[in-house]
Scaffold this motif. Structure first.
Motif, PDB file in Angstrom:
ATOM      1  N   TYR A 176       0.838  -1.208   0.000  1.00  0.00           N
ATOM      2  CA  TYR A 176       0.000   0.000   0.000  1.00  0.00           C
ATOM      3  C   TYR A 176       0.870   1.253   0.000  1.00  0.00           C
ATOM      4  O   TYR A 176       1.992   1.243   0.518  1.00  0.00           O
ATOM      5  CB  TYR A 176      -0.887   0.000   1.243  1.00  0.00           C
ATOM      6  N   ASN A 177       0.312   2.327  -0.524  1.00  0.00           N
ATOM      7  CA  ASN A 177       1.074   3.588  -0.554  1.00  0.00           C
ATOM      8  C   ASN A 177       0.852   4.367   0.740  1.00  0.00           C
ATOM      9  O   ASN A 177       0.707   5.579   0.737  1.00  0.00           O
ATOM     10  CB  ASN A 177       0.683   4.433  -1.767  1.00  0.00           C
ATOM     11  N   GLY A 178       0.799   3.666   1.842  1.00  0.00           N
ATOM     12  CA  GLY A 178       0.600   4.273   3.158  1.00  0.00           C
ATOM     13  C   GLY A 178       0.232   3.162   4.109  1.00  0.00           C
ATOM     14  O   GLY A 178       0.398   1.984   3.784  1.00  0.00           O
ATOM     15  N   SER A 179      -0.279   3.524   5.250  1.00  0.00           N
ATOM     16  CA  SER A 179      -0.672   2.500   6.202  1.00  0.00           C
ATOM     17  C   SER A 179      -1.883   1.747   5.628  1.00  0.00           C
ATOM     18  O   SER A 179      -2.892   2.376   5.310  1.00  0.00           O
ATOM     19  CB  SER A 179      -1.035   3.175   7.517  1.00  0.00           C
ATOM     20  N   PRO A 180      -1.791   0.412   5.486  1.00  0.00           N
ATOM     21  CA  PRO A 180      -2.874  -0.314   4.825  1.00  0.00           C
ATOM     22  C   PRO A 180      -4.247  -0.086   5.478  1.00  0.00           C
ATOM     23  O   PRO A 180      -5.267  -0.144   4.809  1.00  0.00           O
ATOM     24  CB  PRO A 180      -2.450  -1.785   4.976  1.00  0.00           C
ATOM     25  N   SER A 181      -4.242   0.234   6.771  1.00  0.00           N
ATOM     26  CA  SER A 181      -5.538   0.400   7.445  1.00  0.00           C
ATOM     27  C   SER A 181      -6.105   1.813   7.286  1.00  0.00           C
ATOM     28  O   SER A 181      -7.262   2.059   7.605  1.00  0.00           O
ATOM     29  CB  SER A 181      -5.390   0.057   8.928  1.00  0.00           C
ATOM     30  N   ASP A 182      -5.290   2.751   6.798  1.00  0.00           N
ATOM     31  CA  ASP A 182      -5.794   4.130   6.634  1.00  0.00           C
ATOM     32  C   ASP A 182      -6.712   4.229   5.428  1.00  0.00           C
ATOM     33  O   ASP A 182      -6.402   3.711   4.355  1.00  0.00           O
ATOM     34  CB  ASP A 182      -4.626   5.106   6.406  1.00  0.00           C
ATOM     35  N   PRO A 183      -7.850   4.949   5.607  1.00  0.00           N
ATOM     36  CA  PRO A 183      -8.715   5.132   4.441  1.00  0.00           C
ATOM     37  C   PRO A 183      -7.979   5.973   3.396  1.00  0.00           C
ATOM     38  O   PRO A 183      -7.158   6.830   3.747  1.00  0.00           O
ATOM     39  CB  PRO A 183      -9.923   5.893   5.012  1.00  0.00           C
ATOM     40  N   GLY A 184      -8.240   5.721   2.144  1.00  0.00           N
ATOM     41  CA  GLY A 184      -7.615   6.533   1.095  1.00  0.00           C
ATOM     42  C   GLY A 184      -6.304   5.957   0.588  1.00  0.00           C
ATOM     43  O   GLY A 184      -5.813   6.368  -0.454  1.00  0.00           O
ATOM     44  N   THR A 185      -5.711   4.991   1.295  1.00  0.00           N
ATOM     45  CA  THR A 185      -4.490   4.400   0.761  1.00  0.00           C
ATOM     46  C   THR A 185      -4.864   3.268  -0.203  1.00  0.00           C
ATOM     47  O   THR A 185      -5.919   2.657  -0.059  1.00  0.00           O
ATOM     48  CB  THR A 185      -3.593   3.800   1.877  1.00  0.00           C
ATOM     49  N   GLU A 186      -4.028   3.048  -1.167  1.00  0.00           N
ATOM     50  CA  GLU A 186      -4.338   1.973  -2.115  1.00  0.00           C
ATOM     51  C   GLU A 186      -3.113   1.164  -2.504  1.00  0.00           C
ATOM     52  O   GLU A 186      -1.981   1.568  -2.230  1.00  0.00           O
ATOM     53  CB  GLU A 186      -5.032   2.538  -3.360  1.00  0.00           C
ATOM     54  N   VAL A 187      -3.365   0.038  -3.130  1.00  0.00           N
ATOM     55  CA  VAL A 187      -2.281  -0.861  -3.512  1.00  0.00           C
ATOM     56  C   VAL A 187      -1.506  -0.267  -4.691  1.00  0.00           C
ATOM     57  O   VAL A 187      -2.104   0.179  -5.669  1.00  0.00           O
ATOM     58  CB  VAL A 187      -2.841  -2.250  -3.902  1.00  0.00           C
TER      59      VAL A 187
END
Ligand code: ADP
Ligand code: VHF
Length: 360
Positions: A176-187
């Motif tokens: 993910y381009n951020g914390s996988p659990s954060d909304p708005g992040t994607e693969v």
């Protein structure tokens, strides 16, 4: 059916095979076996690198006293590996497919001879239609000499067998381009050569895993640089393997684009051998710049500022820059005493020939 690859390595992570309570997820295992069996029947050669020994042993036992981490690993893996391979054996037998267990250790790749021995073992299995199921032998692996995790082992196996793709199955859809659990992040769907992912990777791991996303990324990059496609995908998704093989464009995963330059067999071995390095050649600035440049250059004694450690001819050594930072690894052509005698001199043979040099 038109599959995009005909020889693949599939790494199944601890978290794919383990339920939340630590027990072996036989339903998931069975679904993955069905998919591998289908690929196998359609002519795709598959090598499995499967974790899950420690996790599946843990749920079988209640130790009589408090065990330290090494004892736990030894006890749980001894019991768990037997359970794991037994399940695989039975599940594949329903498809009429033979599987074989390869339990290995980092030392089994330490010298070129060991490495070739491991390679012939897996090659002869594949030649005979047997699916190798590889895992680290956790009962005898010494902590300091272990693989970081099975991602590292799978990278080595993929490179050694010259597969077209390494598919790393974890409990997450990809990087993910951020914390996988954060909304708005994607693969991140595609990773091109040289793309820096360090900002995205957090050091945490999933419940039963050992190395986390960081080792996956490091290994994926190294293997992709050797010309092998690397895919990180979610092993808990239904039909994931079949979808990746038949519908790559529409299946969520992170794909590392392979480099197109062919890498020799010896260089591949050296690339995965840093952990066995016996000594170090520290280069002076001019030599470091030359080695890092575009041209293929060997390590000459005149460019070496310091020889560290004791080594024999043909051992693996680390090649470092002025500041001690790692530049690469190579197979050295002389022992450490001779290297020290040659140090800084002009007109000598290379300490590491370019053909035996792998740059980071
Ligand atoms: N940027 C990221 N994208 C996806 N996963 C990440 C990222 N950073 C850290 N992780 C963690 O890496 C974990 C997968 O690695 P790991 O625990 O080693 O699994 P496995 O047992 O399958 O090898 C994920 O469950 C996630 O918690
Ligand atoms: N050899 C261990 C594998 C541990 C490991 O590295 O797991 P993983 O986090 O899936 O790469 C076992 O079978 O339990």
């Amino acid at each position: 059916m038109e599959y995009q690859f005909n020889r693949i390595a599939v790494k199944i992570g601890s978290n794919v095979l383990t339920r939340k309570d630590g027990t072996l997820d036989v339903t998931r295992m069975s679904a993955l076996v069905d998919q591998v069996a289908e690929l196998h029947k359609n002519g795709v050669e598959v090598v499995l690198v499967s974790s899950g020994a420690v996790a599946s042993g843990r749920s079988e036992l209640k130790p009589a006293r408090k065990l330290d981490s090494v004892e736990q690993r030894q006890l749980f893996s001894a019991v768990g590996q037997a359970k794991l391979i037994n399940r695989y054996y039975e599940l594949f037998r329903e498809h009429g497919i033979a599987v074989g267990q390869v339990l290995t250790a980092k030392e089994s790749f330490a010298t070129r001879r060991h490495y070739l021995n491991q390679r012939s073992c897996m090659r002869v299995m594949l030649e005979n239609g047997v699916i190798p199921i590889v895992n680290e032998n956790d009962t005898v692996s010494v902590t300091e000499l272990m693989f970081t995790d099975n991602d590292e082992l799978s990278g080595l196996v993929a490179s050694m067998l010259g597969v077209q793709a390494l598919i790393i199955l974890s409990n997450i859809d990809g990087i993910y381009n951020g914390s996988p659990s954060d909304p708005g992040t994607e693969v991140i769907r595609t990773v091109e050569h040289g793309k820096d992912l360090s900002d995205y990777i957090r050091t945490e791991k999933s419940g039963f895993g050992r190395g986390g996303m960081l080792t996956k990324t490091t290994i994926a990059r190294k293997v992709a640089d050797e010309g092998i496609t690397v895919i990180i995908a979610n092993g808990r998704r239904d039909n994931i393997l079949t979808d990746l093989m038949l519908r790559p464009e529409t299946t969520v995963c992170t794909r590392f684009v392979p480099s197109d330059g062919g890498v020799s067999s010896v260089k591949k071995w050296i690339a995965h051998s840093e952990g066995f390095a016996k000594g170090e050649l520290r280069l002076n600035r001019k030599a470091a710049d030359a080695v890092r440049g575009d041209r293929a250059v060997s390590i000459l004694p005149v460019g070496v500022a310091e020889v560290k450690g004791e080594f024999e001819k043909d051992d693996i050594v680390r090649i470092t820059g002025e500041d001690g930072g790692l530049i690469g690894v190579g197979r050295v052509g002389v022992d450490s005493d001779e290297a020290r005698r040659m140090l800084g001199k002009h007109g000598q043979k290379p300490l590491v020939h370019y053909d035996y040099l792998y740059l980071e």
